[in-house]
Scaffold this active site. Structure first.
Site, PDB file in Angstrom:
ATOM      1  N   LYS A   1       0.876  -1.188   0.000  1.00  0.00           N
ATOM      2  CA  LYS A   1       0.000   0.000   0.000  1.00  0.00           C
ATOM      3  C   LYS A   1       0.905   1.227   0.000  1.00  0.00           C
ATOM      4  O   LYS A   1       1.453   1.614   1.033  1.00  0.00           O
ATOM      5  CB  LYS A   1      -0.878  -0.024   1.258  1.00  0.00           C
ATOM      6  CG  LYS A   1      -2.221   0.630   1.114  1.00  0.00           C
ATOM      7  CD  LYS A   1      -2.200   2.113   0.815  1.00  0.00           C
ATOM      8  CE  LYS A   1      -1.996   2.958   2.047  1.00  0.00           C
ATOM      9  NZ  LYS A   1      -1.793   4.393   1.709  1.00  0.00           N
TER      10      LYS A   1
ATOM     11  N   THR B   1       4.879   7.798  14.085  1.00  0.00           N
ATOM     12  CA  THR B   1       4.721   7.044  15.339  1.00  0.00           C
ATOM     13  C   THR B   1       3.243   6.916  15.696  1.00  0.00           C
ATOM     14  O   THR B   1       2.785   5.852  16.141  1.00  0.00           O
ATOM     15  CB  THR B   1       5.512   7.749  16.458  1.00  0.00           C
ATOM     16  OG1 THR B   1       6.906   7.615  16.140  1.00  0.00           O
ATOM     17  CG2 THR B   1       5.251   7.135  17.821  1.00  0.00           C
TER      18      THR B   1
ATOM     19  N   CYS C   1      12.994  10.438   8.384  1.00  0.00           N
ATOM     20  CA  CYS C   1      12.720  10.055   9.770  1.00  0.00           C
ATOM     21  C   CYS C   1      13.961  10.166  10.650  1.00  0.00           C
ATOM     22  O   CYS C   1      13.853  10.425  11.841  1.00  0.00           O
ATOM     23  CB  CYS C   1      12.132   8.653   9.816  1.00  0.00           C
ATOM     24  SG  CYS C   1      12.979   7.518   8.730  1.00  0.00           S
TER      25      CYS C   1
ATOM     26  N   GLU D   1       8.477  15.937  16.284  1.00  0.00           N
ATOM     27  CA  GLU D   1       9.001  15.739  14.935  1.00  0.00           C
ATOM     28  C   GLU D   1       8.314  16.734  13.989  1.00  0.00           C
ATOM     29  O   GLU D   1       7.096  16.723  13.840  1.00  0.00           O
ATOM     30  CB  GLU D   1       8.724  14.305  14.472  1.00  0.00           C
ATOM     31  CG  GLU D   1       9.367  14.016  13.138  1.00  0.00           C
ATOM     32  CD  GLU D   1       9.227  12.555  12.718  1.00  0.00           C
ATOM     33  OE1 GLU D   1       8.148  11.985  12.912  1.00  0.00           O
ATOM     34  OE2 GLU D   1      10.203  12.008  12.179  1.00  0.00           O
TER      35      GLU D   1
HETATM   36  P1  ADP Z   1       2.889  10.880   7.409  1.00  0.00           P
HETATM   37  O1  ADP Z   1       2.322  11.422   8.695  1.00  0.00           O
HETATM   38  O2  ADP Z   1       4.328  11.122   7.264  1.00  0.00           O
HETATM   39  O3  ADP Z   1       2.066  11.204   6.187  1.00  0.00           O
HETATM   40  P2  ADP Z   1       1.670   8.398   7.891  1.00  0.00           P
HETATM   41  O4  ADP Z   1       2.125   7.578   9.034  1.00  0.00           O
HETATM   42  O5  ADP Z   1       0.373   9.135   8.017  1.00  0.00           O
HETATM   43  O6  ADP Z   1       2.849   9.342   7.540  1.00  0.00           O
HETATM   44  O7  ADP Z   1       1.565   7.530   6.566  1.00  0.00           O
HETATM   45  C1  ADP Z   1       2.456   6.503   6.203  1.00  0.00           C
HETATM   46  C2  ADP Z   1       1.678   5.426   5.491  1.00  0.00           C
HETATM   47  O8  ADP Z   1       0.695   4.916   6.393  1.00  0.00           O
HETATM   48  C3  ADP Z   1       0.903   5.885   4.258  1.00  0.00           C
HETATM   49  O9  ADP Z   1       0.915   4.842   3.294  1.00  0.00           O
HETATM   50  C4  ADP Z   1      -0.495   6.078   4.796  1.00  0.00           C
HETATM   51  O10 ADP Z   1      -1.497   5.951   3.813  1.00  0.00           O
HETATM   52  C5  ADP Z   1      -0.587   4.955   5.800  1.00  0.00           C
HETATM   53  N1  ADP Z   1      -1.596   5.170   6.865  1.00  0.00           N
HETATM   54  C6  ADP Z   1      -2.018   6.333   7.398  1.00  0.00           C
HETATM   55  N2  ADP Z   1      -2.959   6.113   8.338  1.00  0.00           N
HETATM   56  C7  ADP Z   1      -3.140   4.770   8.413  1.00  0.00           C
HETATM   57  C8  ADP Z   1      -3.964   3.911   9.212  1.00  0.00           C
HETATM   58  N3  ADP Z   1      -4.794   4.386  10.112  1.00  0.00           N
HETATM   59  N4  ADP Z   1      -3.845   2.577   9.016  1.00  0.00           N
HETATM   60  C9  ADP Z   1      -2.987   2.074   8.117  1.00  0.00           C
HETATM   61  N5  ADP Z   1      -2.186   2.831   7.341  1.00  0.00           N
HETATM   62  C10 ADP Z   1      -2.257   4.158   7.477  1.00  0.00           C
END
Ligand code: ADP
Length: 501
Positions: A198, A253, A307, A405
């Site tokens: 994904k 995180t 990161c 962060e």
């Molecule tokens: P950032 O805050 O840097 O955008 P995220 O942690 O939100 O990073 O996103 C990293 C990945 O996790 C992306 O592929 C995003 O679509 C996915 N993601 C975000 N929220 C969820 C969730 N609740 N469950 C699973 N995957 C998620």
């Protein structure tokens, strides 16, 4: 939802003909069971060029129904043994083929990374190189994950087998949209697993193009499935899916904690590579010119959206002013602009959300009383998510800008008295991903490297990552180690076999 993509030429100005060809045409689809298909709902979303805020392409918006199909395809590919039973040499050949295809399409992929993510083209070219290296590195491991024979009783023979975990759900971020594919897919495939990937919704394009190359490499159907879509829907469904055996996640995180909860339903194996607020400690006997240059790269590369970025710089009191002057001068030399232009050294942030978030921290910095020795404001460009490279002085470790962060081109400079003080302040964080130590004193360098609680420590350099060595976090920066032989532990499980003699 836009019915058609506006002018690709204007959204992707400066891109090569093959990139424009890739971007034109109907919406990008999902790769499920070896076929490109629309999302079952028919929904699509726009992916944006952060340098000019224009739409690059429409992309299928997969959700739970599509994840169900992709997981079923990965499960069939795993259970029929069409990947695992083909044997390690053949799997290695496929990984090498993928590496060759990525390499030969390197310029095109680099441009796609830059268009979708905003990082300067030179950084994208280097990301392509690291991706190729990682696929080749794990191609080598496909033939080298040995079991053991164990000293059991005389009438018994005991040995262990390393077997694949099964179906792996892999959720990747937007900051390394190509390299993180290799960190996840390459070891999973080398050890006989099948995959549902994904990609991040901000940067789906490099993954879709890699999906096409994987098809061209001729991997059996269902071994790699790619479902583009949003985090809470597609990502959430993958993390919670009862038929997924392992989830590997790189991201924030906050979301890492959600993934861990979602994985509890069927006790998935989980590995998490999460956020950081990495200390970079500069002693007075440091090779100062190199320390200034590499610390600047360490925090400003990829617009600071890394990161393990060197965001908290601890500088010994005696050299604090000189170091601050010099790194601020370096920040001011950075050329902010269109990232496909080869003279640009910093591009835009990835998205408007990220832009707003970082600008919010710049305001907070002013409110907390920090002094912007360089930057501290948005870029002058009328369009695009630009932020000037920023260095703050008059900061202490308790301020929010020193604790949270920011994920943008922002460093805080904090003074320290002596070694103990540097280590204490450096470790005073919830994170533990990276750390830097700059000194010519060999024993101090190793002592401080040991004392800093972080998964990677760089002595007289910063931010180097090579697939030969493990990468991962202490504390709330996550757990599990990717890269290096340590990925064997993430993507295999051990069976103990007893034989009565
Ligand atoms: P950032 O805050 O840097 O955008 P995220 O942690 O939100 O990073 O996103 C990293 C990945 O996790 C992306 O592929 C995003 O679509 C996915 N993601 C975000 N929220 C969820 C969730 N609740 N469950 C699973 N995957 C998620």
């Amino acid at each position: 939802m836009a019915a058609a993509v506006p002018s690709i030429e204007s959204a992707a100005v400066g891109a090569a003909a093959e990139v424009l060809r890739f971007l034109s045409g109907p919406p990008k689809q999902l790769l499920i069971d070896g076929k490109w298909v629309n999302a079952k709902s028919g929904a699509t979303f726009e992916t944006i060029n952060p340098a000019n805020e224009e739409v690059l392409a429409l992309v299928a918006e997969g959700d739970k129904a599509d994840i169900d199909d992709a997981v079923a395809a990965a499960r069939r590919a795993f259970e029929t043994g069409r990947w695992q039973s083909m044997g390690p040499h053949q799997r290695a050949r496929y990984l090498l083929k993928i590496a060759d295809l990525i390499e030969s399409h390197g310029e095109e992929l680099a441009q796609l990374i830059t268009l979708d993510n905003g990082k300067p083209i030179a950084e994208s070219i280097s990301e392509v190189g690291r991706t190729v290296d990682t696929f080749r590195y794990y191609a080598g491991w496909a033939t080298k994950f040995y079991g053991e024979t164990n000293p059991s009783a005389p009438a018994l023979f005991n040995y262990t087998l390393r077997e694949p975990v099964g179906v792996c759900g892999q959720i990747i971020p937007w900051n390394g949209p190509l390299s993180t594919i290799s960190w996840k897919i390459a070891p999973a495939l080398a050890f006989g697993n099948t995959v549902v990937l994904k990609p991040a919704e901000q940067t789906p394009l490099p993954a879709i193009r890699v999906g096409e190359l994987i098809c061209e490499a001729g991997l059996p159907d269902g071994v790699v499935n790619i479902v583009t879509g949003f985090g809470p829907t597609a990502g959430g469904a993958l993390a919670a899916h009862p038929n997924v055996d392992k989830v590997a996640f790189t991201g924030s995180t906050e979301v890492g904690k959600l993934i861990l909860q979602a994985s509890a339903g069927n006790l998935k194996r989980v590995s998490l590579e999460l956020g950081g607020k990495s200390p970079n400690v500069i002693f007075p006997d440091a090779p100062l010119e190199a320390a200034v240059a590499m610390s600047a790269t360490g925090v400003f590369r990829n617009q600071g959206q890394v990161c393990c970025a060197a965001t908290r710089m601890f500088v010994q009191e005696r050299i604090y002013d000189e170091f601050a002057d010099r790194i601020a001068a370096k920040a001011n030399e950075i050329k902010l602009g269109a990232p496909l232009d080869r003279t640009t050294t910093m591009g835009p942030l990835v998205s408007s959300e990220q832009h707003e978030r970082v600008l919010g921290y710049l305001k907070l910095a002013r409110d907390e009383g920090a002094y912007a020795k360089a930057g501290g404001e948005r870029g002058p460009q009328p369009k695009g998510y630009f932020v000037k490279p920023t260095i703050y002085t008059q900061v202490h470790n308790a301020m929010r800008i020193a604790r949270e962060e920011i994920f943008g081109p922002v460093a805080v400079l904090i003074p320290f008295k002596d070694e103990n003080d540097a280590v204490f302040q450096g470790n005073d964080t919830i994170y533990g991903l990276g750390a830097g130590v700059w000194t010519r004193d060999l024993s101090r360098a190793h002592k401080v490297a040991r004392a800093l609680r972080a998964g990677s420590v760089w002595i007289n350099c910063y931010g180097l990552i090579d697939p030969i060595s493990p990468f991962g976090g202490y504390k709330q920066s996550g757990f599990g180690r990717e890269l290096g032989p340590q990925s064997i532990d993430l993507y295999t499980q051990i069976k103990s076999v007893y034989v009565k003699l």
